[in-house]
Structures are given as C-alpha cells and as structure tokens.
Design an enzyme around this catalytic site. Structure first.
Site, PDB file in Angstrom:
ATOM      1  CG  ASN A  94      -0.294   0.803   2.450  1.00  0.00           C
ATOM      2  OD1 ASN A  94      -0.384   1.940   2.448  1.00  0.00           O
ATOM      3  ND2 ASN A  94       0.280   0.050   3.310  1.00  0.00           N
ATOM      4  CE  LYS A 143       2.951   0.381  13.131  1.00  0.00           C
ATOM      5  NZ  LYS A 143       1.665   0.195  12.757  1.00  0.00           N
ATOM      6  CG  ASN A 168       3.109   4.291   1.914  1.00  0.00           C
ATOM      7  OD1 ASN A 168       3.911   3.878   1.027  1.00  0.00           O
ATOM      8  ND2 ASN A 168       2.294   3.452   2.720  1.00  0.00           N
ATOM      9  CB  THR A 169       4.104  10.406   4.724  1.00  0.00           C
ATOM     10  OG1 THR A 169       2.877  10.173   4.911  1.00  0.00           O
ATOM     11  CG2 THR A 169       4.350  12.057   4.939  1.00  0.00           C
ATOM     12  CG  PHE A 225      -0.057   9.255   7.245  1.00  0.00           C
ATOM     13  CD1 PHE A 225       0.130   8.061   7.644  1.00  0.00           C
ATOM     14  CD2 PHE A 225       0.833  10.281   7.885  1.00  0.00           C
ATOM     15  CE1 PHE A 225       1.109   7.496   8.426  1.00  0.00           C
ATOM     16  CE2 PHE A 225       1.880   9.904   8.816  1.00  0.00           C
ATOM     17  CZ  PHE A 225       2.117   8.494   9.016  1.00  0.00           C
ATOM     18  CG  ASN A 228       4.579   1.600   9.457  1.00  0.00           C
ATOM     19  OD1 ASN A 228       3.638   1.124   8.716  1.00  0.00           O
ATOM     20  ND2 ASN A 228       4.452   2.949  10.176  1.00  0.00           N
ATOM     21  CB  SER A 245       3.937   5.622   7.122  1.00  0.00           C
ATOM     22  OG  SER A 245       3.554   5.533   5.851  1.00  0.00           O
TER      23      SER A 245
END
Length: 343
Positions: free
Chosen positions: A110, A216, A176-177, A114, A245, A174
C-alpha cells in the site's frame, strides 16, 4: 462466513474491498450478528504500559483510520484496537490505485499516504463510540508539513486525542509520506520525543490522568540505527514501542508482478524482517519498556514468535484480511498455551 465474504471481496479493487468489508462488519455489529463472524476468545489478561488488556492481541493501526468502526472491531474479540493514523488536517493521501494484494504471499502493498478525515473527525467518532475495550490512537503529520515543523503536528494531535485514548502512538515510520522516516534519525528523534514527553507530562498534570505514549518504528533499520533509537527511548523513558511498520524491502516477493509497486509491504513476507528488528530492539531497550510486535502475523505460531523475540503484546491487520477474525482467537489461544507451559 468470512471465507465466503473474502471470495467476493477479492474480486474487486483492494481499497474498495477494504471499505466494503468494514461496512459489512459494521452492519453485522449493528444487527447483533458479529458472533457469526468470530467467537470471542476467553480472556487472557495482560498488563503493559500500566494498562490491563483483556488479551494481548490487538488490531493494528491503518484498518480503521478515522475511528468509524471501533465498537464493531472490539466486538470481534481484539484485546485492544488502534485507530489512525490521523493528522491535524484532513488529507486525501496518494493517488489511486494505491493498494495491491499479493495473495500468493498473503501480502499487501500500500501507498495510501495517511489518507484520513483529520483529527477533529476522528475525535467525533470516538465520542460516539461505546468503547467497550482498550483504544489506542495513532497520530502523524500532514504531508505538506516540513519535518522541521513536524513536532507541531504531533503536539496538536496529542492534545486533541489525549482525553479519548488509552494510549497514543507516534507514527514516524510509514514509508508513504515523503521524508517521514527521517524523523527516526537519532538527533531528530531525540528532539521530537523529548517535546512529546514534556507535553505528555504537562497534559497529565492538567487533565488528572496519564496516557501512555508509544512510538512506532520501521523494520528497515540497521543495527546502529536500532541501537541509537533505543538509546533515545531509554533516555526519554518512553512508555512503549511498536515494532514495526511496513517494509520497503521487496526481497521475499521480488518475482511477483506487483513487486515494483511503490509503497509499504505488509503480511507474511514481512514476518522475518520485522521480528528480527523486534529482537534487536529488545536487546538494546530497557527491560521496563514494553514492545508491541507487529508484522507478518498470519497464524498463532507467528504471535508466539513475536513474544519469543521480546514482545508483550501483538497486533495485525493484513493477517485479518487473509485469515479473517478466526486469527484473533488462534493467536490468543496460542499465547495462552505458552503461558500455561503447554507450547
């Protein structure tokens, strides 16, 4: 029943199936039919962060980003549910499609980024929930907030969710940022954690109760990085750590047609890497700081592996997609047998 539902859901786009699956769970809960999806495990009380958990198996953040399905998820038998990641302002996340199943590997890639309705919307949802269980709230920064100002986003979210959470998780891991994982660097992390710990103690004094603060981390860390991060956590006396993560490593799925998709890989292929990171972190982290083990849990034996590596609690999300709610009871029962000395 879940096996039949999965056949239908897997025929559609992963993100659409995600939303439809949660809507179906919510409908089952409101109709009193959750028992047809799962048998709640018998209690297995577990204490961590000063909290008494009914059992040590939790729902990982990311499944219910806006806290819209808290009661339905708790009704499945999770010992705790973590919602979010939530940011100060609403944001759409990355362009679609941004979620991809790899069924042969029991995995998902994925790059959601966020996507959420903002912290005020989450708080309203939490206020409406019955909340018959332990609730964690996972907080992050907005995509357009530079890292130099990231602490402001985290402080804002911490203050807003403080009265509604049993614990708060700071997500700095994450993939993805853009640039978010840079906050795991030792100096940046020290500044961020110290600011948040100070705010946590101030809020505790004003509000009259102390909410544990967890961080995390990513599984894609070197030994030196793990040691540095643990040093920061030990010095700050952080309440707990979640390891970890999703991963950017594609080694276990490199031959898959979707392996080149950008984003975080979760599910079974993540198990070895995430458990290795957990084990190394446990060696460097003060024994008084509990760890939640996350990543690649698809059967009860995986939950035991996390405990053997040093976790007090476990969480999963992708495992729920592939195995369904029965995985909750399977993990609780495996951990119960271990506690009784039978496994």
């Amino acid at each position: 029943m879940y096996s039949l539902a999965r056949l239908l859901l897997f025929r559609m786009d992963a993100e659409r199936a995600h939303a439809l699956g949660l809507a179906g769970l919510e409908a089952a809960y409101r109709c009193g039919l959750v028992s047809t999806l799962a048998t709640k495990p018998k209690p297995l009380p577990t204490k961590a962060f000063g909290i008494e958990f009914p059992n040590p198996v939790g729902c990982a953040a990311g499944l219910d980003k806006n806290g819209e399905h808290i009661d339905a998820l708790m009704a499945l038998g999770f010992g705790f549910v973590e919602i979010g990641t939530v940011t100060p302002r609403p944001q759409q996340g990355n362009p679609k499609p941004r979620m991809f199943r790899l069924p042969e590997h029991l995995a998902v890639i994925n790059r959601l980024g966020f996507n959420n309705a903002g912290v005020d919307a989450l708080v309203r949802n939490v206020e409406r929930a019955k909340r018959e269980g332990i609730l964690g709230i996972n907080i992050g920064k907005n995509k357009d907030t530079p890292n130099e100002q990231a602490v402001d986003d985290y402080l804002y979210c911490l203050e807003r969710v403080y009265d509604y959470a049993d614990y708060v998780t700071v997500n700095i891991s994450s993939p993805n940022t853009a640039g978010l994982r840079d906050l795991q660097g030792e100096e940046a992390l020290r500044v961020l954690v110290n600011e948040l710990r100070g705010a946590q103690e101030d809020l505790a004094a004003v509000r009259g109760h102390r909410v544990p603060l967890l961080v995390k981390i990513a599984p894609d860390l070197s030994e030196a990085e793990i040691e540095g991060i643990a040093g920061v956590f030990n010095a700050a006396r952080i309440d707990g750590v979640i390891a970890g993560n999703t991963t950017v490593d594609r080694g276990p799925v490199i031959e898959h047609p979707l392996a080149a998709q950008v984003g975080g890989l979760s599910g079974k292929p993540l198990y070895e890497k995430s458990t290795h990171t957990l084990r190394r972190l446990r060696l460097h982290l003060d024994n008084t700081i509990p760890i939640i083990g996350v990543g690649g849990i698809t059967e009860g034996a995986d939950a035991l592996g996390k405990v053997s590596a040093g976790a007090q609690l476990v969480q999963f999300y992708t495992g729920l997609v592939y195995r369904g709610p029965e995985l909750i009871g399977e993990c609780v029962d495996a951990m119960r047998r271990r506690r009784l000395g039978e496994g």
